[in-house]
Design a protein around this motif. Sequence first.
Motif, short mmCIF file in Angstrom:
data_model
loop_
_atom_site.label_atom_id
_atom_site.label_comp_id
_atom_site.label_asym_id
_atom_site.label_seq_id
_atom_site.Cartn_x
_atom_site.Cartn_y
_atom_site.Cartn_z
N LEU A 1 -1.92 -2.01 -1.92
CA LEU A 1 -2.55 -1.87 -0.61
C LEU A 1 -3.47 -0.66 -0.56
CD1 LEU A 1 0.41 -2.76 1.78
CD2 LEU A 1 -1.70 -4.04 1.48
N GLN A 2 -3.02 0.45 -1.17
CA GLN A 2 -3.87 1.64 -1.21
C GLN A 2 -5.13 1.37 -2.01
OE1 GLN A 2 -1.00 4.41 -2.71
NE2 GLN A 2 -0.42 5.15 -0.69
N THR A 3 -4.96 0.66 -3.13
CA THR A 3 -6.12 0.30 -3.96
C THR A 3 -7.07 -0.59 -3.17
OG1 THR A 3 -4.75 0.44 -5.93
CG2 THR A 3 -6.83 -0.72 -6.16
N THR A 4 -6.48 -1.57 -2.46
CA THR A 4 -7.29 -2.47 -1.63
C THR A 4 -8.01 -1.68 -0.55
OG1 THR A 4 -5.69 -4.23 -2.03
CG2 THR A 4 -7.20 -4.55 -0.20
N LEU B 1 18.03 -3.65 -6.15
CA LEU B 1 17.38 -2.71 -5.23
C LEU B 1 16.30 -1.91 -5.95
CD1 LEU B 1 20.40 -1.38 -3.13
CD2 LEU B 1 18.48 -2.75 -2.31
N GLU B 2 16.61 -1.47 -7.17
CA GLU B 2 15.60 -0.72 -7.94
C GLU B 2 14.38 -1.59 -8.22
OE1 GLU B 2 17.79 0.61 -11.33
OE2 GLU B 2 18.70 2.29 -10.28
N ALA B 3 14.63 -2.85 -8.58
CA ALA B 3 13.53 -3.78 -8.83
C ALA B 3 12.71 -3.98 -7.55
CB ALA B 3 14.05 -5.12 -9.34
N THR B 4 13.42 -4.14 -6.42
CA THR B 4 12.75 -4.30 -5.13
C THR B 4 11.94 -3.05 -4.82
OG1 THR B 4 14.54 -5.70 -4.35
CG2 THR B 4 13.10 -4.79 -2.67
N HIS B 5 12.51 -1.89 -5.09
CA HIS B 5 11.81 -0.62 -4.86
C HIS B 5 10.54 -0.56 -5.69
CE1 HIS B 5 11.02 3.71 -5.71
NE2 HIS B 5 11.13 3.78 -4.40
N VAL B 6 10.64 -0.98 -6.95
CA VAL B 6 9.46 -1.00 -7.82
C VAL B 6 8.40 -1.93 -7.24
CG1 VAL B 6 8.60 -1.71 -10.08
CG2 VAL B 6 10.66 -0.33 -9.92
N LEU B 7 8.84 -3.13 -6.78
CA LEU B 7 7.89 -4.09 -6.20
C LEU B 7 7.25 -3.53 -4.94
CD1 LEU B 7 9.76 -7.48 -6.66
CD2 LEU B 7 7.75 -6.67 -7.89
N VAL B 8 8.06 -2.90 -4.10
CA VAL B 8 7.52 -2.31 -2.86
C VAL B 8 6.53 -1.20 -3.21
CG1 VAL B 8 8.11 -0.90 -0.84
CG2 VAL B 8 9.48 -2.91 -1.41
N THR B 9 6.87 -0.37 -4.21
CA THR B 9 5.96 0.70 -4.64
C THR B 9 4.66 0.10 -5.15
OG1 THR B 9 7.87 2.05 -5.26
CG2 THR B 9 5.76 2.71 -6.15
N LEU B 10 4.78 -0.97 -5.97
CA LEU B 10 3.57 -1.64 -6.47
C LEU B 10 2.75 -2.21 -5.33
CD1 LEU B 10 4.88 -3.53 -9.62
CD2 LEU B 10 3.23 -1.66 -9.58
#
Length: 115
Positions: free
Chosen positions: A50-53, A36-45
């Motif tokens: 998306l914000q960068t895009t 879940l933490e890894a997924t959270h990191v991926l979602v955050t990334l």
Amino acid sequence: LVTLAISLLQTTKHAVTLMNVGLEQVAALKYATIQLEATHVLVTLAISLLQTTKHAVTLMNVGLEQVAALKYVITRLEATHVLVTLAISLLQTTKHAVISMNVHLEQVVALNYAT
């Protein structure tokens, strides 16, 4: 005493078995938490990307507006260049007409003199 000892051992064995099951569940829970933490990191990334895009697209839109403005300026400059060229051409034509008229006036003066 032997029966009690056997019963105690069986109870202990059962408790150890339950504890092992509990440890396996804890390990599974830790693994799930890590996932879940890894997924959270991926979602955050992904959100960050998306914000960068979005920021890049905004910048690109600003760039496109600047390109459009620049094209408009270039078009205006080209139109001005055409007008300046026409004005120069008109001045040259006028100069030529004035020179022709002077020649004609000189001829008239010469003709008057001759007369």
